[in-house]
Structure formats: C-alpha cells, structure tokens
Motif scaffolding. Structure first.
Motif, PDB file in Angstrom:
ATOM      1  N   SER A  84       0.863  -1.182   0.000  1.00 14.09           N
ATOM      2  CA  SER A  84       0.000   0.000   0.000  1.00 14.09           C
ATOM      3  C   SER A  84       0.897   1.228   0.000  1.00 14.09           C
ATOM      4  CB  SER A  84      -0.916   0.009   1.232  1.00 14.09           C
ATOM      5  OG  SER A  84      -0.128   0.089   2.413  1.00 14.09           O
ATOM      6  N   ASP A  85       0.396   2.301  -0.533  1.00 14.65           N
ATOM      7  CA  ASP A  85       1.166   3.543  -0.525  1.00 14.65           C
ATOM      8  C   ASP A  85       0.225   4.706  -0.783  1.00 14.65           C
ATOM      9  OD1 ASP A  85       1.231   4.469  -3.511  1.00 14.65           O
ATOM     10  OD2 ASP A  85       1.758   2.353  -3.615  1.00 14.65           O
ATOM     11  N   GLU A  86       0.767   5.904  -0.770  1.00 14.72           N
ATOM     12  CA  GLU A  86       0.012   7.085  -1.176  1.00 14.72           C
ATOM     13  C   GLU A  86       0.576   7.557  -2.506  1.00 14.72           C
ATOM     14  OE1 GLU A  86      -2.204  10.207   1.309  1.00 14.72           O
ATOM     15  OE2 GLU A  86      -0.129  10.907   1.217  1.00 14.72           O
ATOM     16  N   ASP A  87      -0.280   7.600  -3.531  1.00 14.89           N
ATOM     17  CA  ASP A  87       0.136   8.005  -4.869  1.00 14.89           C
ATOM     18  C   ASP A  87      -0.006   9.509  -5.040  1.00 14.89           C
ATOM     19  OD1 ASP A  87       0.756   5.474  -5.721  1.00 14.89           O
ATOM     20  OD2 ASP A  87      -1.157   5.114  -6.738  1.00 14.89           O
ATOM     21  N   ILE A  88       1.053  10.138  -5.526  1.00 14.87           N
ATOM     22  CA  ILE A  88       1.001  11.554  -5.888  1.00 14.87           C
ATOM     23  C   ILE A  88       1.139  11.630  -7.405  1.00 14.87           C
ATOM     24  CG2 ILE A  88       2.088  13.815  -5.668  1.00 14.87           C
ATOM     25  CD1 ILE A  88       3.089  12.988  -2.927  1.00 14.87           C
ATOM     26  N   GLN A  89       0.083  12.080  -8.073  1.00 18.31           N
ATOM     27  CA  GLN A  89       0.054  12.097  -9.534  1.00 18.31           C
ATOM     28  C   GLN A  89       0.598  13.427 -10.066  1.00 18.31           C
ATOM     29  OE1 GLN A  89      -1.693   9.768 -11.658  1.00 18.31           O
ATOM     30  NE2 GLN A  89      -2.668   8.470 -10.146  1.00 18.31           N
ATOM     31  N   VAL A  90       1.494  13.319 -11.064  1.00 18.00           N
ATOM     32  CA  VAL A  90       2.015  14.519 -11.723  1.00 18.00           C
ATOM     33  C   VAL A  90       2.100  14.270 -13.228  1.00 18.00           C
ATOM     34  CG1 VAL A  90       3.362  15.284  -9.723  1.00 18.00           C
ATOM     35  CG2 VAL A  90       4.431  13.799 -11.425  1.00 18.00           C
ATOM     36  N   GLN A  91       2.100  15.349 -13.988  1.00 16.89           N
ATOM     37  CA  GLN A  91       2.336  15.258 -15.425  1.00 16.89           C
ATOM     38  C   GLN A  91       3.832  15.327 -15.684  1.00 16.89           C
ATOM     39  OE1 GLN A  91      -0.970  14.044 -16.377  1.00 16.89           O
ATOM     40  NE2 GLN A  91       0.174  14.716 -18.190  1.00 16.89           N
ATOM     41  N   ALA A  92       4.307  14.472 -16.575  1.00 17.23           N
ATOM     42  CA  ALA A  92       5.737  14.375 -16.842  1.00 17.23           C
ATOM     43  C   ALA A  92       6.342  15.703 -17.273  1.00 17.23           C
ATOM     44  CB  ALA A  92       5.992  13.310 -17.919  1.00 17.23           C
ATOM     45  N   THR A  93       5.681  16.391 -18.199  1.00 17.53           N
ATOM     46  CA  THR A  93       6.242  17.645 -18.709  1.00 17.53           C
ATOM     47  C   THR A  93       6.381  18.691 -17.601  1.00 17.53           C
ATOM     48  OG1 THR A  93       3.998  18.265 -19.402  1.00 17.53           O
ATOM     49  CG2 THR A  93       5.449  17.315 -21.085  1.00 17.53           C
ATOM     50  N   THR A  94       5.431  18.728 -16.682  1.00 16.49           N
ATOM     51  CA  THR A  94       5.486  19.689 -15.579  1.00 16.49           C
ATOM     52  C   THR A  94       6.618  19.358 -14.622  1.00 16.49           C
ATOM     53  OG1 THR A  94       3.074  19.919 -15.738  1.00 16.49           O
ATOM     54  CG2 THR A  94       4.131  20.846 -13.782  1.00 16.49           C
ATOM     55  N   LEU A  95       6.752  18.080 -14.267  1.00 14.21           N
ATOM     56  CA  LEU A  95       7.816  17.677 -13.342  1.00 14.21           C
ATOM     57  C   LEU A  95       9.187  17.885 -13.975  1.00 14.21           C
ATOM     58  CD1 LEU A  95       8.681  16.446 -10.649  1.00 14.21           C
ATOM     59  CD2 LEU A  95       8.474  14.177 -11.703  1.00 14.21           C
ATOM     60  N   LEU A  96       9.342  17.534 -15.248  1.00 14.07           N
ATOM     61  CA  LEU A  96      10.626  17.722 -15.929  1.00 14.07           C
ATOM     62  C   LEU A  96      11.039  19.198 -15.912  1.00 14.07           C
ATOM     63  CD1 LEU A  96      10.038  15.313 -18.950  1.00 14.07           C
ATOM     64  CD2 LEU A  96      11.878  15.076 -17.256  1.00 14.07           C
ATOM     65  N   LYS A  97      10.063  20.060 -16.106  1.00 17.71           N
ATOM     66  CA  LYS A  97      10.349  21.502 -16.078  1.00 17.71           C
ATOM     67  C   LYS A  97      10.775  21.944 -14.685  1.00 17.71           C
ATOM     68  CE  LYS A  97       8.324  26.003 -17.213  1.00 17.71           C
ATOM     69  NZ  LYS A  97       7.094  26.705 -17.709  1.00 17.71           N
ATOM     70  N   GLU A  98      10.074  21.468 -13.665  1.00 17.88           N
ATOM     71  CA  GLU A  98      10.405  21.830 -12.281  1.00 17.88           C
ATOM     72  C   GLU A  98      11.785  21.310 -11.886  1.00 17.88           C
ATOM     73  OE1 GLU A  98       8.794  23.658  -9.916  1.00 17.88           O
ATOM     74  OE2 GLU A  98       7.350  24.258 -11.461  1.00 17.88           O
ATOM     75  N   LEU A  99      12.163  20.155 -12.418  1.00 13.26           N
ATOM     76  CA  LEU A  99      13.483  19.581 -12.120  1.00 13.26           C
ATOM     77  C   LEU A  99      14.584  20.175 -13.006  1.00 13.26           C
ATOM     78  CD1 LEU A  99      12.516  15.802 -11.745  1.00 13.26           C
ATOM     79  CD2 LEU A  99      13.125  17.378  -9.906  1.00 13.26           C
ATOM     80  N   GLN A 100      14.168  21.072 -13.914  1.00 14.73           N
ATOM     81  CA  GLN A 100      15.093  21.744 -14.840  1.00 14.73           C
ATOM     82  C   GLN A 100      15.869  20.724 -15.694  1.00 14.73           C
ATOM     83  OE1 GLN A 100      17.431  24.326 -12.270  1.00 14.73           O
ATOM     84  NE2 GLN A 100      15.849  25.909 -12.305  1.00 14.73           N
ATOM     85  N   CYS A 101      15.162  19.719 -16.160  1.00 10.81           N
ATOM     86  CA  CYS A 101      15.760  18.715 -17.037  1.00 10.81           C
ATOM     87  C   CYS A 101      15.819  19.250 -18.468  1.00 10.81           C
ATOM     88  CB  CYS A 101      14.928  17.430 -17.017  1.00 10.81           C
ATOM     89  SG  CYS A 101      14.748  16.691 -15.377  1.00 10.81           S
TER      90      CYS A 101
END
Length: 451
Positions: A49-66
């Motif tokens: 069991s876990d807690e899922d945090i959903q994100v869009q790939a393009t948004t996360l990549l931008k935030e991580l400055q990839c």
C-alpha cells in the motif's frame, strides 16, 4: 455528377458513423446488462500500500530543470526522459534526491490518492461485495473514507495515522513534447523509496492469518518494488513466502499480480520460487511481453506487439507455466483463460471491462458502488486486427462479430482443459486517470470467478 457524388458520400458517412455509434452503444448496453453477482468469498490481499502523488511528466521535468542533454547522463532526469520518450512504464527505486522530488510533486500534483497493488485490489473487491482482509499498512483516513471501516486490517496494528510510503506517479500521453522530445506512447512511470513495503510487513503474520481466516483466495503483489535491490534483500523474503505457499496451495487459490519488472535477477527468482505455487496471474500487454521474452529468451525486452501476438503468447504461457488461470488486459482487449476450477468467464470479463471504464473516468478513488456506466459519448473500440487468430487451433474470428457480441470463447485442448474468452474494451481516449486500472480490473474478475 460531382454534386451527386458528394450527396452519396454524405449519406454513406452518416450511415457509417451512426453504425459506429450504435456499436458502441450496444456494447455498453451488453456490459451494463450483466446481472450476475459474485459469491461472497473471503479474500486476503497482501502486501503493498502507498500514497500516490500524480504529476504530469512535462510539468515535473520543467520543475526539475531537465533538458534533452540529460539523456546522456546518469541521473533522475535521464531516467524520466528515457521512459517519457519511449512511452515505457516501470517502477524505479530512487534514493538520492527522492524527498526533494516528493516536495516538488506535492506542489504540482494533479491528485493524491490511495495506491499499491494490494490496497487498490482490496478496495475494488470491497466495492464489489467481497469479504475482504488486507495485510498492508493502512491510514485511518483511507480506512474511514474509502473502506467505511468495513474491511478487516490484519494485523490490527497495520492501521495507522498515515501511510509512510509515497509513490510519485509520472503520467505522459502520446504526443506530449518536452524540449523537442516527443512521447511515443501513453504510459506512466512510478518513483518510490519505500521503507514499509520493502520489508513486506504482512509476511510475518501471513501463515497465521491464513490459518485463522481460512480465505478462499490469497492475492499477492508489489514485488516490482524490489527492482534493482541486492539479492540478499529479497532472497529471504521470497524463500519464506515460498514455504508458506507450498504449505497452503492445496487449501486455497493463490493469485500473483504482475508488475513492471526491470530486474532480471529478481524476476528469475520469482519465476523459480513463486510461480510454481500459484494458480492464477494477471498482467497488461507490457508485462506479458516482458514475462514471455524472459521465459523464452532469458532477457527483459520491451517492444510493441499486436493483438494476435498477445493471444498467442497467453496460450503459450498457460501451457509453459501450468497455470489454472490468466487475466490479460490491454487498451484493445481483455482475455481470461481458466480451467473448470473457476466460475464462468463471461460475467467476470464483462464486469471487469465495465469497472475499468468506470474507474478511468474518476479522478480519484471513492467508496461509491457503480453498477453501470451510461455515458457513451466519446467512447471507442480500438481493435487493431481485421481478424483475430485464436490459438492453438488458429481459428479466425472477425472483428465485426466480436464487437457485435462483446464476447467469444473457445477451448484450449491442453492437460488443464482451459477455456479462453476474449472481448473488446470500451475506452474513453481522454481518461481522468490510468493509475490503478489494472488492479481494479484484475480484482473484479477474480471475485466474479471464485467458486
């Protein structure tokens, strides 16, 4: 003449689209008219069991400055970009910088929800009327708001203030673009740094729980969380589980839920020590291809395969692994093969297709029991092949016949006397979510097929 041609073309297009719409409407009516109900059976789900945090790939990549230059590096950006570009799903264990990714993901998250194979499958079985026991960590919040405090958490000490393990679910859709990189296929990537799940906490009490509960079915999953871990960290867990399965497999049914494995050593160990003692398994198209390639070639290979190849692989897998039952689900079909120890396939198949559709059009889990889905707007049937080839007899099944009847069954003449049934899937091309669909689909069919 040109005007007459345009008029005839307009009439033909109108006739064509009306018939396409009618096919979808009829298919939905067939699914909704399923009056069969599952038997009230005891099911024990373990271990994740876990807690899922959903994100869009393009948004996360931008935030991580990839950037696209990261593809040649060995870092978290390169891992995300590789899966994004190739449209590959997987589960990656991340240690370095994971807390930072969690904090960023919480800020940009599209939703936060209950996750984990066992927890998701338990929730669906509860909603479908099963007598559910869950051996995984559960928070008071989800226990009260999703399960209505109506299932049994075993042991009781697993019911806690919150679930510590967090999974980042990175969603990407075909055609998404990031820094000129184009996503080839809709899929999702999981990032996790689990602590509780990695210990398989339900294992310690598993045999005692089986002996006290006397479940009709044991469902185990979450083994993909051990991808890329040292052998010494999973060897003891798997060998201990193997002893329990050997001792109990004549007393109950055992189902193994596949996952996105990327570790050849881990998968080999599971096939060697767990697969000989299970009765049933469930998987999607990517997991099917990985498993079969591993069994036949000794390597994990990911590539797109068509529906006829999938049908052929399922029958071969049944025979190679001596399984009683397999449930396969993809974006185009669902297929269940089972022997006489399981109930009728058709009601299970239809209900699981409907549940998949219902679940895809919800943005989060709830405790509602949805008997029907009545909005046919935007629904599609996406069969790839003009004709399906049914193995091992190479019988031909037309696409039109399958769509009209929403089901076709045939016998596989092997030692276990399997029957296989296939049906097309109704999908909305713009789902609210895809995370957890396989767990909901698989749990539904198990409940409906239990004797």
């Amino acid at each position: 003449m040109k005007i007459i041609f345009q008029i005839l073309l307009a009439f033909w297009l109108t006739w064509f689209w009306v018939n396409v719409e009618d096919s979808v409407t009829k298919s939905l009516r067939i699914l909704n008219s399923n009056s069969n109900k599952p038997l009230k059976k005891k099911i024990l789900f373990a271990f994740s069991s876990d807690e899922d945090i959903q994100v869009q790939a393009t948004t996360l990549l931008k935030e991580l400055q990839c950037s696209k230059e990261d593809r040649n590096m060995k870092n978290i950006c390169s891992s995300i970009l590789f899966h994004f570009e190739n449209g590959l799903g997987s589960e990656l264990h991340v240690t370095e910088g994971f807390e930072n990714i969690v904090q960023i993901s919480k800020k940009i998250s599209t939703s936060k929800d209950l996750g984990g194979n066992s927890a998701q499958m338990a929730l669906r079985a509860f909603k479908e009327g099963g007598d559910v026991y869950l051996s995984a960590i559960m928070s008071n919040h989800y226990y009260q708001n999703l399960f209505n405090e109506s299932i049994k958490i075993v042991p009781q000490s697993f019911l806690r203030e919150e679930i510590q393990d967090v999974h980042i679910v990175i969603n990407f859709d075909e055609g998404d673009v990031y820094d000129t990189i184009i996503c080839q296929h809709t899929n999702r990537l999981y990032l996790q740094n689990d602590q509780d799940n990695m210990r398989f906490p339900g294992l310690e009490n598993l045999e005692a729980n089986i002996n006290s509960i006397h479940p009709d079915l044991l469902v185990i999953g979450g083994f993909q969380l051990m991808n890329q871990k040292p052998k010494k960290e999973y060897e003891e867990i798997i060998l201990k589980l193997e002893k329990i399965l050997i001792a109990q497999k004549n007393n109950l049914k055992i189902h193994f839920e596949m996952g996105a494995f990327n570790d050849e050593n881990l998968l080999y160990y599971l096939i060697d020590h767990i697969f000989p003692h299970i009765h049933s398994t469930g998987m999607n198209e990517q997991e099917l291809q990985l498993l079969f390639n591993f069994l036949t070639k000794g390597q994990l290979e990911q590539k797109q395969i068509n529906t006829n190849e999938q049908l052929q692989l399922i029958v071969k897998l049944l025979q190679k692994q001596h399984l009683e039952r397999i449930h396969f689900h993809s974006q185009t079909i669902q297929l269940i093969c089972s022997n006489q120890d399981w109930r009728d396939i058709k009601p299970a198949l239809h209900r699981s297709i409907l549940v998949g559709l219902i679940q895809a059009m919800k943005s989060y889990n709830d405790n509602q029991i949805d008997q029907q889905f009545n909005n046919s707007t935007n629904l599609e049937i996406l069969l790839e092949e003009e004709d399906l080839i049914l193995h091992p007899n190479n019988q031909t099944l037309s696409q039109d016949y399958l769509i009209q009847n929403m089901n076709f069954c045939w016998n596989v003449n092997n030692q276990l006397k399997h029957q296989c049934c296939v049906a097309p899937v109704l999908i909305n091309p713009h789902p609210m979510r895809t995370c957890g669909l396989g767990d909901n689909i698989g749990s539904t069919s198990l409940l409906y097929q239990l004797q």
